[in-house]
Motif scaffolding. Structure first.
Motif, short mmCIF file in Angstrom:
data_model
loop_
_atom_site.label_atom_id
_atom_site.label_comp_id
_atom_site.label_asym_id
_atom_site.label_seq_id
_atom_site.Cartn_x
_atom_site.Cartn_y
_atom_site.Cartn_z
N GLU A 243 13.20 -8.92 -13.72
CA GLU A 243 14.76 -8.36 -13.81
C GLU A 243 15.43 -7.81 -14.64
OE1 GLU A 243 14.04 -5.47 -10.85
OE2 GLU A 243 14.67 -7.57 -9.02
N ARG B 249 8.04 -6.31 -0.90
CA ARG B 249 8.67 -6.74 -1.60
C ARG B 249 10.18 -6.90 -0.75
NH1 ARG B 249 10.69 -3.67 -6.91
NH2 ARG B 249 12.00 -2.08 -5.61
N LYS C 183 15.09 -10.14 -7.81
CA LYS C 183 16.32 -10.83 -8.75
C LYS C 183 16.21 -12.03 -8.94
CE LYS C 183 18.81 -6.53 -8.22
NZ LYS C 183 17.61 -5.40 -7.75
N GLU D 164 12.70 -2.99 -0.46
CA GLU D 164 13.98 -3.26 -1.34
C GLU D 164 15.10 -1.99 -1.85
OE1 GLU D 164 13.92 -4.66 -5.34
OE2 GLU D 164 16.07 -5.62 -5.20
N ASP D 165 14.47 -1.57 -3.56
CA ASP D 165 15.10 -0.64 -3.52
C ASP D 165 14.83 0.95 -3.10
OD1 ASP D 165 16.38 -2.46 -5.22
OD2 ASP D 165 15.57 -1.87 -6.94
N ASP E 23 15.43 -1.80 -13.87
CA ASP E 23 16.69 -3.43 -13.64
C ASP E 23 17.52 -3.38 -15.22
OD1 ASP E 23 17.77 -3.46 -10.89
OD2 ASP E 23 15.85 -2.92 -10.77
MG MG Z 1 14.96 -3.91 -8.87
#
Ligand code: MG
Ligand code: COA
Length: 299
Positions: free
Chosen positions: A128, A70, A98, A38-39, A159
């Motif tokens: 988050e 993730r 999220k 993800e991020d 976040d």
């Molecule tokens: Mg995050």
């Protein structure tokens, strides 16, 4: 080992695109590894990262570490394929970002079921968003049925700070009430709760302070971003002799025949309830697993 008894003191993130990190994790004394799609992975690298992570997991060499992927959010173009890839890779679980409601958990469970995830594969959720904090009990409650697969929450403090405007201060005063609310909800439904990351990763004094704070709040462990954070984290989140002694005393007291039908007793002048004995048994079982890990995990 039951998923709820797994030690989760140190939980190291690594960007799925970073091959060196994927390799290095095999030699690190981290209880869990989060392979991030993800991020920390740019949009045009998402597919390459996914492929690398799948092939790293299939090749193996991670020993007894708990291996979590993730995924991207299920509403993104990558989320569902990430879930399918995690199952193909044989990961122990997925971490979904999220999550804000019980419906988000249900959607993640369904995505896993639809893709044929084995029964033992677990679901972790990032807490988050401000909505997750407001809906924390309904999210926790989904863990009442094992079919939901939910075992663990990971706090996304970066976040939360970004979404709310709360400052990330050393004492974390601006978000303390959210952290404690999550501890209460996770404890009520037997979830592991993993604290957020400490960004200033070269500052080990600050990191130790935040680990100590997290432990005193009731967290089970901390997410990490750098190998240098593993050893202090394991150290702080391992039980000390006093804690072990206390837990053994509570279990022994409730095991006495005269206390067998009591809900509450006095121990060393302090009230102790049966729920404390149940928690003590779980803690002791996790600590016994930590003991095994410390004897056998590090290569
Ligand atoms: Mg995050
Ligand atoms: N997992 C595994 N190994 C890691 C690692 C990680 N998260 N972070 C660094 N390493 C390795 C490096 O590859 C390097 O290995 P080597 O010396 O054997 O080649 C060694 O540890 C030392 O790394 P260092 O040079 O001190 O750090 P860096 O500048 O390479 O990386 C970061 C710093 C912050 C970019 C990196 O630690 C990182 O990407 N962390 C994870 C970020 C992440 O996943 N974020 C998402 C969730 S918040």
């Amino acid at each position: 080992m039951s998923p709820s008894l797994r030690p989760r003191r140190s939980v190291l993130y690594m960007p799925g695109i970073n091959l060196r990190a994927l390799e290095k994790a095999k030699t690190l004394a981290t209880d869990c590894v989060i392979f991030d799609l993800e991020d920390s992975v740019a949009p045009d690298e998402k597919e390459a990262a996914r492929g690398q992570v799948v092939s790293a997991l299939k090749t193996g060499g991670y020993g007894s570490r708990e291996l979590i992927i993730r995924t991207n959010g299920l509403a993104t173009p990558w989320g569902n394929d990430d879930v399918i890839a995690a199952i193909d890779a044989g990961a122990d679980g997925i971490l979904v970002p999220k999550v804000s409601s019980a419906e988000d958990i249900a959607a993640a469970t369904k995505a896993m079921d639809d893709a044929g995830a084995p029964v033992a594969m677990t679901l972790w959720a990032m807490i988050e968003t401000p909505l997750a904090i407001l809906n924390i009990q309904e999210i926790a409650q989904t863990a009442q049925v094992p079919e939901a697969r939910l075992t663990t929450w990971v706090l996304g403090t970066n976040d939360l700070a970004k979404e709310t405007g709360a400052h990330l201060t050393e004492d974390r005063l601006p978000m303390l009430s959210w952290l404690s609310t999550c501890v209460a909800a996770a404890s009520a439904y037997n979830l592991s709760l993993i604290d957020g990351v400490y960004n200033d990763f070269r500052n080990l004094d600050g990191f130790r302070n935040e680990c100590t704070q997290g432990k005193s709040l009731g967290m089970d462990g901390k997410t990490l971003i750098h190998p240098g954070q593993i050893e202090p984290c394991n150290d702080i989140f391992s039980p000390d002799e006093d804690e072990i002694k206390q837990v053994r005393e509570i279990i022994a007291a409730f095991d006495l025949p005269e206390n067998s039908d009591k809900g509450v007793i006095t121990l060393n002048g302090v009230m102790v309830e049966r729920l404390h004995a149940d928690m003590a048994r779980r803690k002791l079982a996790i600590w016994q697993e930590i003991e095994k890990l410390s004897q056998g995990q590090v290569d």
